[in-house]
Write an enzyme that holds these catalytic residues in place. Structure first.
Site, PDB file in Angstrom:
ATOM      1  N   HIS A 236       0.815  -1.224   0.000  1.00 48.35           N
ATOM      2  CA  HIS A 236       0.000   0.000   0.000  1.00 48.35           C
ATOM      3  C   HIS A 236       0.845   1.269   0.000  1.00 48.35           C
ATOM      4  O   HIS A 236       1.873   1.348   0.666  1.00 48.35           O
ATOM      5  CB  HIS A 236      -1.011  -0.001   1.149  1.00 48.35           C
ATOM      6  CG  HIS A 236      -0.461   0.149   2.540  1.00 48.35           C
ATOM      7  ND1 HIS A 236      -0.338   1.370   3.159  1.00 48.35           N
ATOM      8  CD2 HIS A 236      -0.047  -0.766   3.458  1.00 48.35           C
ATOM      9  CE1 HIS A 236       0.118   1.190   4.391  1.00 48.35           C
ATOM     10  NE2 HIS A 236       0.311  -0.091   4.597  1.00 48.35           N
ATOM     11  N   ASP A 253       5.759   2.181   7.223  1.00 48.35           N
ATOM     12  CA  ASP A 253       4.378   1.762   6.917  1.00 48.35           C
ATOM     13  C   ASP A 253       3.729   2.790   5.984  1.00 48.35           C
ATOM     14  O   ASP A 253       3.081   3.706   6.424  1.00 48.35           O
ATOM     15  CB  ASP A 253       3.596   1.622   8.222  1.00 48.35           C
ATOM     16  CG  ASP A 253       2.196   1.057   8.012  1.00 48.35           C
ATOM     17  OD1 ASP A 253       1.875   0.632   6.899  1.00 48.35           O
ATOM     18  OD2 ASP A 253       1.417   1.061   8.985  1.00 48.35           O
ATOM     19  N   GLU A 287      -5.263   1.641   2.047  1.00 45.64           N
ATOM     20  CA  GLU A 287      -5.211   0.418   2.865  1.00 45.64           C
ATOM     21  C   GLU A 287      -5.588   0.703   4.304  1.00 45.64           C
ATOM     22  O   GLU A 287      -6.273  -0.078   4.962  1.00 45.64           O
ATOM     23  CB  GLU A 287      -3.794  -0.193   2.806  1.00 45.64           C
ATOM     24  CG  GLU A 287      -3.652  -1.522   3.548  1.00 45.64           C
ATOM     25  CD  GLU A 287      -3.194  -1.396   5.001  1.00 45.64           C
ATOM     26  OE1 GLU A 287      -3.168  -2.415   5.696  1.00 45.64           O
ATOM     27  OE2 GLU A 287      -2.900  -0.272   5.462  1.00 45.64           O
ATOM     28  N   GLU A 288      -5.122   1.862   4.795  1.00 51.77           N
ATOM     29  CA  GLU A 288      -5.215   2.165   6.233  1.00 51.77           C
ATOM     30  C   GLU A 288      -6.645   2.431   6.700  1.00 51.77           C
ATOM     31  O   GLU A 288      -6.874   2.635   7.892  1.00 51.77           O
ATOM     32  CB  GLU A 288      -4.347   3.394   6.564  1.00 51.77           C
ATOM     33  CG  GLU A 288      -2.861   3.232   6.256  1.00 51.77           C
ATOM     34  CD  GLU A 288      -2.120   2.392   7.288  1.00 51.77           C
ATOM     35  OE1 GLU A 288      -2.782   1.805   8.162  1.00 51.77           O
ATOM     36  OE2 GLU A 288      -0.894   2.315   7.189  1.00 51.77           O
ATOM     37  N   ASP A 315       4.321  -5.131   3.074  1.00 50.87           N
ATOM     38  CA  ASP A 315       3.845  -4.095   3.994  1.00 50.87           C
ATOM     39  C   ASP A 315       4.718  -4.126   5.252  1.00 50.87           C
ATOM     40  O   ASP A 315       4.593  -5.032   6.070  1.00 50.87           O
ATOM     41  CB  ASP A 315       2.368  -4.351   4.342  1.00 50.87           C
ATOM     42  CG  ASP A 315       1.787  -3.220   5.191  1.00 50.87           C
ATOM     43  OD1 ASP A 315       2.517  -2.260   5.490  1.00 50.87           O
ATOM     44  OD2 ASP A 315       0.598  -3.315   5.561  1.00 50.87           O
ATOM     45  N   HIS A 391       2.196   4.858  12.068  1.00 48.74           N
ATOM     46  CA  HIS A 391       0.982   5.664  12.272  1.00 48.74           C
ATOM     47  C   HIS A 391       1.270   6.911  13.110  1.00 48.74           C
ATOM     48  O   HIS A 391       0.368   7.446  13.749  1.00 48.74           O
ATOM     49  CB  HIS A 391      -0.150   4.832  12.917  1.00 48.74           C
ATOM     50  CG  HIS A 391      -0.540   3.636  12.088  1.00 48.74           C
ATOM     51  ND1 HIS A 391      -1.460   2.707  12.505  1.00 48.74           N
ATOM     52  CD2 HIS A 391      -0.122   3.212  10.864  1.00 48.74           C
ATOM     53  CE1 HIS A 391      -1.597   1.775  11.572  1.00 48.74           C
ATOM     54  NE2 HIS A 391      -0.787   2.062  10.566  1.00 48.74           N
TER      55      HIS A 391
HETATM   56  N1  BES Z   1       1.158  -2.277   8.139  1.00 43.99           N
HETATM   57  C1  BES Z   1      -0.020  -2.349   8.943  1.00 43.99           C
HETATM   58  C2  BES Z   1      -0.316  -3.778   9.378  1.00 43.99           C
HETATM   59  C3  BES Z   1       0.521  -4.333  10.505  1.00 43.99           C
HETATM   60  C4  BES Z   1       0.927  -3.528  11.562  1.00 43.99           C
HETATM   61  C5  BES Z   1       0.811  -5.678  10.503  1.00 43.99           C
HETATM   62  C6  BES Z   1       1.678  -4.088  12.586  1.00 43.99           C
HETATM   63  C7  BES Z   1       1.547  -6.240  11.537  1.00 43.99           C
HETATM   64  C8  BES Z   1       1.976  -5.438  12.589  1.00 43.99           C
HETATM   65  C9  BES Z   1      -1.213  -1.826   8.151  1.00 43.99           C
HETATM   66  O1  BES Z   1      -0.897  -0.698   7.396  1.00 43.99           O
HETATM   67  C10 BES Z   1      -2.276  -1.411   9.112  1.00 43.99           C
HETATM   68  O2  BES Z   1      -2.085  -0.457   9.822  1.00 43.99           O
HETATM   69  N2  BES Z   1      -3.383  -2.145   9.150  1.00 43.99           N
HETATM   70  C11 BES Z   1      -4.458  -1.859  10.051  1.00 43.99           C
HETATM   71  C12 BES Z   1      -5.684  -2.675   9.724  1.00 43.99           C
HETATM   72  C13 BES Z   1      -6.435  -2.256   8.473  1.00 43.99           C
HETATM   73  C14 BES Z   1      -7.531  -3.241   8.163  1.00 43.99           C
HETATM   74  C15 BES Z   1      -7.005  -0.862   8.592  1.00 43.99           C
HETATM   75  C16 BES Z   1      -3.975  -2.209  11.468  1.00 43.99           C
HETATM   76  O3  BES Z   1      -3.293  -3.210  11.641  1.00 43.99           O
HETATM   77  O4  BES Z   1      -4.266  -1.462  12.397  1.00 43.99           O
HETATM   78 ZN    ZN Z   2      -0.629   0.937   8.797  1.00 38.95          ZN
END
Ligand code: BES
Ligand code: ZN
Length: 423
Positions: A236, A253, A287-288, A315, A391
């Site tokens: 993403h 990220d 994605e976020e 990612d 984040h």
């Molecule tokens: N890169 C993250 C996912 C992640 C974070 C995987 C830490 C493993 C460890 C991704 O960009 C993200 O922030 N995903 C969201 C969920 C999404 C469905 C909005 C999350 O994990 O909070």
């Molecule tokens: Zn993220």
């Protein structure tokens, strides 16, 4: 008004626009997506009748699907609404886009991570999530391209990864609705278009999303002998810090995953590699905010019956938080493809690998799994040892000393994967 209804009832409007151009057949192998034709049909209708602006209207409703086990653990105040539909496993809720921020915050309070949810533009699309995902067909994974892989692995470099992370993280943010989020996508399209010079088999096209302005980016390397079979590699391009137009460099990220994707392409092009099957390199928008970009792309591929043989999601690749080099996420992914990736590392590198569960659809691989494709996420660390700066405004390249030593390993894995799967 008609335009607003059109975006709220996208399925109906898309249907009528598509039937207006009845002779059109989508050609995914050239990086062209049916949505582009639909967009063109909408735009030509707009210029004829003056009814539709080119920019999507702000969306009033989003349909969110979640695992019911996650809903149960969340603050009830968030769910003072009845689900629109549900089964034993999944519930669908209607949200205002503005409520998604408090949903994300509430999730974080309850779980210290987001439990993961899928956000959809239409109720029809959300209802699809009530179905169990189809299992990808089983297939043989072979490793027999030793000399070619070795020659290409020698060309992978750290410096272009550093440069790409640096450039992507210099935008104020890459949030899916912000001006700089749109700019970052446009910049990447121009950057990737340079790979098409002297390569008629390479094309770059945006994938436009109906509900938001940030575009996903697709670079297609057309297969020489089996172009209808497709391998997807990408991650993403958007990022977030506190939801909205805040400073968010998103270096790890996920500028790191896009930069690794970029380096895989650069290496294959420098080495003059021509795959037998088509490879699509994709940088996903949004994605976020509930895997919305990849959700649209994977659903469009599924609808167009595109034969995706494997998807590699990149990612977070540049922060070495744990003892081993690479960890494969074992839920919402393909066990068979994960095992193949482990064998690739054992065969072609000295890197040590492990695995863990996210516990939820934590990134874009989940959209591909949901659409019946074999997807994997090789990750930078164990889940609970991941980069603590993501984040936040401090997710900077500085946190890894301005280097991309860890991400470099992911680029080498991606090159081996591309050569051994697209043969
Ligand atoms: N890169 C993250 C996912 C992640 C974070 C995987 C830490 C493993 C460890 C991704 O960009 C993200 O922030 N995903 C969201 C969920 C999404 C469905 C909005 C999350 O994990 O909070
Ligand atoms: Zn993220």
């Amino acid at each position: 008004m008609r335009m607003i209804n059109c975006f709220l009832a996208a399925a109906v409007c898309l249907g009528s626009a598509a039937s207006a151009g009845a002779s059109y057949t989508p050609d995914f192998d050239n990086g062209v997506d049916v949505r582009l034709a639909i967009q063109a049909a909408i735009e030509s209708a707009a210029s004829a009748g003056g009814l539709l602006p080119a920019v999507p209207a702000p969306q009033r409703t989003v349909w969110v699907s979640m695992e019911k086990s996650d809903v149960g653990a969340l603050d009830g105040a968030l769910f003072k609404r009845a689900p629109v539909a549900q089964n034993k496993r999944v519930a669908i809720y209607e949200f205002e886009p503005a409520d998604l921020d408090s949903l994300a915050d509430g999730m974080y309070r309850a779980f210290r991570r987001d439990p993961g949810y899928f956000a959809h533009d239409t109720l029809e699309a959300a209802l699809e999530d009530l179905k169990a995902p189809p299992a990808p067909p089983s297939r043989a994974y072979t490793i027999d391209q030793g000399p070619r892989v070795a020659q290409l692995l020698a060309l992978v470099k750290e410096e272009p990864i550093v440069a790409a992370i640096s450039r992507l993280s210099s935008f104020k943010n890459r949030y899916y609705t912000s001006a700089t989020g749109v700019d970052a996508s446009k910049w990447l399209q121009q950057e990737w278009a340079r790979f098409a010079a002297n390569r008629p088999d390479i094309s770059v096209a945006p994938f436009k999303h109906a509900a938001f302005a940030q575009e996903s980016v697709i670079l297609t390397m057309r297969g020489t002998t089996e172009p209808e079979k497709v391998i997807v590699i990408g991650g993403h391009l958007d990022c977030v810090a506190g939801y909205g137009d805040n400073p968010a460099p998103g270096a790890d990220d996920n500028a790191s995953g896009v930069a690794v994707t970029h380096e895989i392409i650069r290496t294959l092009v420098e080495g003059g590699f021509r795959p037998a099957k088509t490879i699509k390199f994709i940088a996903f928008a949004a994605e976020e905010v509930g895997l919305r970009g990849s959700g649209d792309v994977a659903a469009a591929f599924n609808k167009g019956n595109v034969a995706v043989e494997g998807m590699l999601n990149l990612d977070m690749a540049n922060y070495k938080g744990s003892a081993l080099d690479i960890y494969f996420v074992s839920d919402n992914t393909s066990a068979a493809q994960n095992a193949f990736l482990g064998r690739l590392l054992d065969t072609y590198t000295e890197y040590k690998w492990g695995s863990f569960k996210c516990g939820y659809g934590c990134s874009d691989h989940a959209s591909w799994t949901k659409n019946g494709y074999a997807a994997s996420l090789p990750f930078e660390s164990l889940f609970n040892e991941h980069n603590p700066f993501i984040h936040k405004a401090t997710d900077l390249l500085l946190q890894t000393g301005g280097r991309a030593e860890h991400a470099f390993k992911f680029a080498r894995l991606g090159v081996a994967y591309a050569v051994e799967l697209a043969k």
